[in-house]
Write an enzyme that holds these catalytic residues in place. Structure first.
Site, PDB file in Angstrom:
ATOM      1  N   ARG A 104       0.848  -1.191   0.000  1.00  0.00           N
ATOM      2  CA  ARG A 104       0.000   0.000   0.000  1.00  0.00           C
ATOM      3  C   ARG A 104       0.885   1.242   0.000  1.00  0.00           C
ATOM      4  O   ARG A 104       1.749   1.396   0.869  1.00  0.00           O
ATOM      5  CB  ARG A 104      -0.925   0.003   1.229  1.00  0.00           C
ATOM      6  CG  ARG A 104      -1.804   1.208   1.280  1.00  0.00           C
ATOM      7  CD  ARG A 104      -2.897   1.171   2.344  1.00  0.00           C
ATOM      8  NE  ARG A 104      -3.558   2.453   2.309  1.00  0.00           N
ATOM      9  CZ  ARG A 104      -3.807   3.224   3.359  1.00  0.00           C
ATOM     10  NH1 ARG A 104      -3.523   2.806   4.592  1.00  0.00           N
ATOM     11  NH2 ARG A 104      -4.368   4.396   3.210  1.00  0.00           N
ATOM     12  N   HIS A 157      -3.317  10.937   0.955  1.00  0.00           N
ATOM     13  CA  HIS A 157      -2.883  10.552   2.296  1.00  0.00           C
ATOM     14  C   HIS A 157      -2.350  11.812   2.996  1.00  0.00           C
ATOM     15  O   HIS A 157      -1.174  11.906   3.332  1.00  0.00           O
ATOM     16  CB  HIS A 157      -1.828   9.447   2.215  1.00  0.00           C
ATOM     17  CG  HIS A 157      -1.699   8.641   3.474  1.00  0.00           C
ATOM     18  ND1 HIS A 157      -1.940   7.283   3.541  1.00  0.00           N
ATOM     19  CD2 HIS A 157      -1.364   9.016   4.724  1.00  0.00           C
ATOM     20  CE1 HIS A 157      -1.754   6.864   4.780  1.00  0.00           C
ATOM     21  NE2 HIS A 157      -1.392   7.890   5.525  1.00  0.00           N
ATOM     22  N   GLU A 162      -8.141   8.125   6.131  1.00  0.00           N
ATOM     23  CA  GLU A 162      -8.435   8.619   7.482  1.00  0.00           C
ATOM     24  C   GLU A 162      -9.044  10.020   7.520  1.00  0.00           C
ATOM     25  O   GLU A 162      -8.426  10.968   8.043  1.00  0.00           O
ATOM     26  CB  GLU A 162      -7.176   8.563   8.360  1.00  0.00           C
ATOM     27  CG  GLU A 162      -6.696   7.154   8.608  1.00  0.00           C
ATOM     28  CD  GLU A 162      -5.575   7.072   9.653  1.00  0.00           C
ATOM     29  OE1 GLU A 162      -5.179   8.103  10.215  1.00  0.00           O
ATOM     30  OE2 GLU A 162      -5.105   5.952   9.926  1.00  0.00           O
ATOM     31  N   ASN A 172      -8.407   1.253   9.353  1.00  0.00           N
ATOM     32  CA  ASN A 172      -7.109   1.411   9.996  1.00  0.00           C
ATOM     33  C   ASN A 172      -7.364   1.334  11.489  1.00  0.00           C
ATOM     34  O   ASN A 172      -8.200   2.087  12.011  1.00  0.00           O
ATOM     35  CB  ASN A 172      -6.490   2.779   9.681  1.00  0.00           C
ATOM     36  CG  ASN A 172      -6.000   2.879   8.252  1.00  0.00           C
ATOM     37  OD1 ASN A 172      -6.078   1.914   7.484  1.00  0.00           O
ATOM     38  ND2 ASN A 172      -5.493   4.041   7.895  1.00  0.00           N
ATOM     39  N   TYR A 210      -5.423   0.748  15.454  1.00  0.00           N
ATOM     40  CA  TYR A 210      -4.191   0.591  16.241  1.00  0.00           C
ATOM     41  C   TYR A 210      -4.440   0.282  17.704  1.00  0.00           C
ATOM     42  O   TYR A 210      -3.654  -0.409  18.325  1.00  0.00           O
ATOM     43  CB  TYR A 210      -3.358   1.882  16.157  1.00  0.00           C
ATOM     44  CG  TYR A 210      -2.744   2.117  14.797  1.00  0.00           C
ATOM     45  CD1 TYR A 210      -1.486   1.607  14.491  1.00  0.00           C
ATOM     46  CD2 TYR A 210      -3.414   2.835  13.810  1.00  0.00           C
ATOM     47  CE1 TYR A 210      -0.907   1.810  13.246  1.00  0.00           C
ATOM     48  CE2 TYR A 210      -2.840   3.043  12.559  1.00  0.00           C
ATOM     49  CZ  TYR A 210      -1.597   2.527  12.285  1.00  0.00           C
ATOM     50  OH  TYR A 210      -1.025   2.729  11.053  1.00  0.00           O
ATOM     51  N   GLU A 226      -4.352  -0.620   7.741  1.00  0.00           N
ATOM     52  CA  GLU A 226      -3.229  -0.263   8.616  1.00  0.00           C
ATOM     53  C   GLU A 226      -3.421  -0.907   9.978  1.00  0.00           C
ATOM     54  O   GLU A 226      -4.542  -0.942  10.499  1.00  0.00           O
ATOM     55  CB  GLU A 226      -3.133   1.266   8.852  1.00  0.00           C
ATOM     56  CG  GLU A 226      -2.607   2.049   7.691  1.00  0.00           C
ATOM     57  CD  GLU A 226      -2.501   3.543   7.987  1.00  0.00           C
ATOM     58  OE1 GLU A 226      -2.324   3.921   9.161  1.00  0.00           O
ATOM     59  OE2 GLU A 226      -2.608   4.319   7.030  1.00  0.00           O
TER      60      GLU A 226
END
Ligand SMILES: *[C@@H]1O[C@H](CO)[C@@H](O)[C@H](O)[C@H]1NC(C)=O
Length: 501
Positions: free
Chosen positions: A100, A146, A192, A332, A334, A401
């Protein structure tokens, strides 16, 4: 059962209790794609070379070094603009299915606006990169935006705050589909939006640093959704037949674990998810803003004496344009937080947090990752996948991600290995136990990069980059070998003989 074996069983279960949860030993499904990621502004450097224009992150970091943790800027970063051949080799050696990457808008159109000819040297860079990946059998997954808005668009009309951005982005998207469509099957329009809008135009912590809490972030959200939708429809009408690719938007979200089984804490969790993922996901998948977001912002606006909601309405035509603009769902993810019900924040507080209105924290009992800003709780991955499945009618899901930073840059990064293993194990649980249609996983990141506000203080790669070395040498960390093994074995069991179908 003899004494000895009882002792062994007890010891064994104690050990597994102490280390980590049980690892799911199923093979990843046959067509499951395993990949690695990064983005232009974070690795390319060459910030003003070969005709590239200035971006809002170039301006943000260079004009206010004190806004970046280590006073660094993306001027050189990992120098991937010059070292891309080496990076492609690295990706190849890892044996992954996809890579990516993102295209820097300002390399194609330096000022952001479509011109008669795109910048030839910028175009050549991405053509070479994409063709090399394909020649090695690596599927590129390409993000059009991005975070690196050409600065001129910010200066001229306020960037994502103005509806003017919609057609200008759509023109840029069409150009990319035309130029690179033969090499790319996986397109991501925008990465995002929550960070672009809430951090960029609400709290102002990210470029372009606009402080307009509760107003700018929602204006931006609407324009991002319209820009994404226009690009999607352009692909659908003009390119899909010929190129047969897929298009999606990438939305980021934490998991918000209810602090108790009380209904009000569960509601706090649902509300947090709707304000975070749902603000973008609901329009794209179901049409219009999530009901709870609409209601709360309208009510808080009214109580503050405003004539209209701070959340701009979407017209019927706009809803029609946005709804259904996905070929798969991207997430994404985390970290997880805990949430509970809270008192209603004063309506004079228009911050995003006050609009959500929940108590949100990182519990002490979950280990901290990153530089302390992030809780490591792998079950949150599985819970979030299930929430997405249930909320958006069981779509195909790709994780775009997931990863863990530290600030030591150690090559002995067992913490990163444990993180990938536990999060991937929860992905397999979601697939095999919960029937989530998860078809891909993308690790962030292949190499250390420039991590926006935290600069080179956050090191998140599986390859170390020495940012003091003019050559920016890449050195594999222990996690690079681990991830390579996963890509090869397609299973998390340490002993491949234990992998199960
Ligand atoms: C998952 O999604 C893909 C793409 O839409 C579809 O082809 C496949 O049948 C789905 N698999 C399951 C198990 O639903």
């Amino acid at each position: 059962m003899g004494f000895k074996s009882v002792l062994l069983v007890t010891l064994g279960s104690l050990l597994s209790f102490c280390s980590t949860a049980k690892v799911n030993k199923h093979f990843f499904p046959p067509n499951f794609k395993i990949g690695v990621a990064n983005a232009a502004a974070q690795i390319e450097g060459a910030w003003n070379e070969d005709g590239k224009g200035e971006t809002i992150w170039d301006r943000f970091a260079m004009s206010h070094p004190d806004w970046i943790f280590d006073h660094s800027s993306p001027q050189v970063a990992a120098d991937s603009y010059h070292k891309w051949r080496e990076d492609v080799e690295m990706v190849k050696e890892m044996g992954v299915d996809h890579y990516r990457l993102s295209i820097a808008w300002a390399r194609i159109y330096p000022d952001g606006y479509k011109t008669e000819e795109p910048n030839a040297r910028g175009v050549a860079y991405y053509k070479n990169l994409l063709r090399s990946l394909r020649a090695l059998g690596i599927e590129p997954m390409v993000t059009l935006y991005h975070w690196d808005l050409p600065q001129k668009l910010q200066d001229d009309f306020g960037g994502w705050l103005s509806p003017k951005i919609v057609d200008i982005f759509a023109d840029y998207a069409r150009t990319c589909f035309e130029l690179f469509g033969d090499e790319v099957n996986w397109w991501i329009t925008i990465n995002e939006p929550k960070q672009i809008c809430e951090a960029g135009y609400g709290s102002g912590g990210y470029a372009p640093g606009v402080f307009s809490p509760g107003v700018g972030n929602y204006k931006c959200a609407k324009n991002v959704l319209l820009a994404h939708a226009k690009a999607y429809h352009i692909y659908d009408k003009e390119f899909r037949k010929k190129n047969q690719g897929k298009v999606a938007i990438v939305i980021d979200s934490n998991w918000f674990e209810p602090a108790s089984a009380k209904p009000e804490d569960k509601e706090a969790s649902e509300r947090s998810l709707q304000f975070t993922y749902g603000l973008y996901g609901n329009p794209v998948f179901n049409g219009d803003w999530p009901a709870v977001v609409k209601e709360r912002v309208a009510q808080r606006s009214k109580q503050a004496g405003l004539k209209e909601s701070r959340l701009p309405a979407l017209t019927k035509e706009e809803i029609k344009l946005i709804k259904g603009t996905y070929d798969f769902l991207c997430i994404n993810h985390y970290t997880s937080h805990k949430v509970s019900a809270w008192y209603e924040p004063p309506v004079t507080d228009t911050s995003f947090g006050a609009d959500i209105g929940v108590n949100d924290w990182m519990p002490k009992e979950w280990p901290k990752g990153g530089e302390g800003w992030f809780s490591v709780w792998a079950p949150g991955m599985r819970k979030l996948l299930n929430w997405l499945k249930d909320t958006y009618n069981n779509p195909e899901i790709v994780i775009t991600e997931n990863g863990l930073s530290d600030n030591t840059g150690t090559l002995e990064d067992d913490h990163r290995i444990n993180y990938y293993r536990d999060y991937l194990s929860n992905c397999l649980d979601a697939i095999y136990i919960d029937n989530v249609n998860l078809t891909g996983y993308t690790a962030w990141s292949i190499l250390d990069d420039w991590e926006w506000r935290t600069g080179y203080h956050s090191l998140i790669g599986m390859y170390k980059v020495d940012f003091n070395d003019p050559n920016r040498a890449r050195i594999p960390k222990k996690s690079a070998a681990y991830f390579t093994q996963i890509a090869k074995n397609r299973c998390l069991a340490e002993n491949p003989a234990e992998c199960i179908h």
